[in-house]
Design a protein around this motif. Sequence first.
Motif, PDB file in Angstrom:
ATOM      1  N   ASN A  58      15.245  73.377 -33.553  1.00 36.94           N
ATOM      2  CA  ASN A  58      16.225  74.176 -34.299  1.00 36.94           C
ATOM      3  C   ASN A  58      17.510  74.361 -33.500  1.00 36.94           C
ATOM      4  N   ALA A  59      17.393  74.461 -32.188  1.00 34.47           N
ATOM      5  CA  ALA A  59      18.585  74.606 -31.343  1.00 34.47           C
ATOM      6  C   ALA A  59      19.366  73.293 -31.294  1.00 34.47           C
ATOM      7  N   GLY A  60      18.671  72.183 -31.232  1.00 36.85           N
ATOM      8  CA  GLY A  60      19.351  70.893 -31.158  1.00 36.85           C
ATOM      9  C   GLY A  60      19.985  70.455 -32.453  1.00 36.85           C
ATOM     10  N   ASN A  61      19.453  70.945 -33.572  1.00 34.89           N
ATOM     11  CA  ASN A  61      19.929  70.479 -34.873  1.00 34.89           C
ATOM     12  C   ASN A  61      20.899  71.422 -35.558  1.00 34.89           C
ATOM     13  N   ASN A  62      21.241  72.532 -34.913  1.00 28.68           N
ATOM     14  CA  ASN A  62      22.203  73.443 -35.545  1.00 28.68           C
ATOM     15  C   ASN A  62      23.629  73.028 -35.188  1.00 28.68           C
ATOM     16  N   ARG A  63      24.586  73.764 -35.693  1.00 27.35           N
ATOM     17  CA  ARG A  63      26.004  73.428 -35.475  1.00 27.35           C
ATOM     18  C   ARG A  63      26.359  73.425 -33.990  1.00 27.35           C
ATOM     19  N   LEU A  64      25.926  74.435 -33.238  1.00 29.64           N
ATOM     20  CA  LEU A  64      26.208  74.478 -31.796  1.00 29.64           C
ATOM     21  C   LEU A  64      25.613  73.261 -31.089  1.00 29.64           C
ATOM     22  N   GLY A  65      24.393  72.903 -31.456  1.00 27.53           N
ATOM     23  CA  GLY A  65      23.742  71.752 -30.840  1.00 27.53           C
ATOM     24  C   GLY A  65      24.475  70.451 -31.113  1.00 27.53           C
ATOM     25  N   LYS A  66      24.964  70.290 -32.309  1.00 28.71           N
ATOM     26  CA  LYS A  66      25.680  69.061 -32.666  1.00 28.71           C
ATOM     27  C   LYS A  66      27.058  68.993 -32.004  1.00 28.71           C
ATOM     28  N   ILE A  67      27.753  70.121 -31.947  1.00 29.96           N
ATOM     29  CA  ILE A  67      29.048  70.136 -31.242  1.00 29.96           C
ATOM     30  C   ILE A  67      28.825  69.862 -29.761  1.00 29.96           C
ATOM     31  N   HIS A  68      27.784  70.485 -29.198  1.00 27.75           N
ATOM     32  CA  HIS A  68      27.439  70.229 -27.797  1.00 27.75           C
ATOM     33  C   HIS A  68      27.186  68.743 -27.574  1.00 27.75           C
ATOM     34  N   PHE A  69      26.427  68.120 -28.475  1.00 25.91           N
ATOM     35  CA  PHE A  69      26.116  66.699 -28.344  1.00 25.91           C
ATOM     36  C   PHE A  69      27.393  65.872 -28.214  1.00 25.91           C
ATOM     37  N   TRP A  70      28.354  66.086 -29.108  1.00 22.21           N
ATOM     38  CA  TRP A  70      29.558  65.257 -29.097  1.00 22.21           C
ATOM     39  C   TRP A  70      30.461  65.570 -27.920  1.00 22.21           C
ATOM     40  N   LEU A  71      30.585  66.833 -27.542  1.00 22.37           N
ATOM     41  CA  LEU A  71      31.380  67.154 -26.350  1.00 22.37           C
ATOM     42  C   LEU A  71      30.782  66.495 -25.113  1.00 22.37           C
ATOM     43  N   LEU A 112      28.574  75.835 -24.543  1.00 25.70           N
ATOM     44  CA  LEU A 112      27.965  75.944 -25.874  1.00 25.70           C
ATOM     45  C   LEU A 112      26.448  75.799 -25.794  1.00 25.70           C
ATOM     46  N   PHE A 113      25.968  74.937 -24.897  1.00 27.84           N
ATOM     47  CA  PHE A 113      24.535  74.784 -24.681  1.00 27.84           C
ATOM     48  C   PHE A 113      23.927  76.107 -24.223  1.00 27.84           C
ATOM     49  N   LEU A 114      24.574  76.756 -23.281  1.00 25.12           N
ATOM     50  CA  LEU A 114      24.087  78.046 -22.780  1.00 25.12           C
ATOM     51  C   LEU A 114      24.043  79.089 -23.899  1.00 25.12           C
ATOM     52  N   ILE A 115      25.117  79.163 -24.671  1.00 24.84           N
ATOM     53  CA  ILE A 115      25.153  80.100 -25.798  1.00 24.84           C
ATOM     54  C   ILE A 115      24.030  79.758 -26.778  1.00 24.84           C
ATOM     55  N   ASN A 116      23.873  78.474 -27.073  1.00 22.33           N
ATOM     56  CA  ASN A 116      22.839  78.021 -27.995  1.00 22.33           C
ATOM     57  C   ASN A 116      21.453  78.422 -27.502  1.00 22.33           C
ATOM     58  N   LEU A 117      21.212  78.279 -26.199  1.00 22.04           N
ATOM     59  CA  LEU A 117      19.916  78.677 -25.645  1.00 22.04           C
ATOM     60  C   LEU A 117      19.635  80.151 -25.871  1.00 22.04           C
ATOM     61  N   PHE A 118      20.625  80.994 -25.596  1.00 17.91           N
ATOM     62  CA  PHE A 118      20.405  82.429 -25.724  1.00 17.91           C
ATOM     63  C   PHE A 118      20.337  82.891 -27.180  1.00 17.91           C
ATOM     64  N   VAL A 119      21.012  82.182 -28.070  1.00 16.56           N
ATOM     65  CA  VAL A 119      21.038  82.599 -29.470  1.00 16.56           C
ATOM     66  C   VAL A 119      19.899  81.970 -30.279  1.00 16.56           C
ATOM     67  N   ASN A 120      19.559  80.721 -29.997  1.00 18.94           N
ATOM     68  CA  ASN A 120      18.671  79.982 -30.894  1.00 18.94           C
ATOM     69  C   ASN A 120      17.349  79.509 -30.307  1.00 18.94           C
ATOM     70  N   VAL A 121      17.077  79.788 -29.050  1.00 14.79           N
ATOM     71  CA  VAL A 121      15.812  79.351 -28.459  1.00 14.79           C
ATOM     72  C   VAL A 121      14.880  80.550 -28.353  1.00 14.79           C
ATOM     73  N   ARG A 122      13.794  80.485 -29.123  1.00 12.45           N
ATOM     74  CA  ARG A 122      12.781  81.537 -29.126  1.00 12.45           C
ATOM     75  C   ARG A 122      11.419  80.890 -28.948  1.00 12.45           C
ATOM     76  N   GLU A 123      10.550  81.567 -28.255  1.00 10.97           N
ATOM     77  CA  GLU A 123       9.216  81.018 -27.993  1.00 10.97           C
ATOM     78  C   GLU A 123       8.505  80.658 -29.293  1.00 10.97           C
ATOM     79  N   ALA A 124       8.694  81.459 -30.317  1.00 13.10           N
ATOM     80  CA  ALA A 124       8.006  81.218 -31.581  1.00 13.10           C
ATOM     81  C   ALA A 124       8.501  79.936 -32.264  1.00 13.10           C
ATOM     82  N   ASP A 125       9.682  79.449 -31.883  1.00  6.99           N
ATOM     83  CA  ASP A 125      10.242  78.250 -32.503  1.00  6.99           C
ATOM     84  C   ASP A 125       9.843  76.965 -31.791  1.00  6.99           C
TER      85      ASP A 125
END
Length: 130
Positions: A58-71, A112-125
């Motif tokens: 979910n973190a890799g496939n959201n908007r932050l993850g995709k922008i991070h990928f291209w940057l 953006l990766f760091l922000i994505n980790l704190f916002v979208n990475v949860r153990e349950a996911d």
Amino acid sequence: MGPWWIRIAALYLIFGISVGIFMSSTLALNWASAHAHVNLAGWATTGLIGVIYSVFPNAGNNRLGKIHFWLHQIGLPLFLLSTFLVQVPNMLETAHLLTFTGAGLFGLGLILFLINLFVNVREADAVTKN
């Protein structure tokens, strides 16, 4: 997105090892810094991000993850090119331009990766295999 990161990381691994073999066979050790950057930023960092985004898709496939990928995929090659160009006569200004441009994009992607980790990475996911 995780598998794409891992595939790209493997390309950096092959390139980094090739530079190392070149350095060893020619004793052109002035390329050591560039070689280290390819292996650490290219292979290790890109691969680790790929693993994280594979475990937490979910973190890799959201908007932050995709922008991070291209940057990352635009900035890192520019930055790595600059680490080689600093060794080439009369290329120092170009190398510095690529350093600041590439590292800027790469660094912004990591923020953006760091922000994505704190916002979208949860153990349950996490994707788990039982």
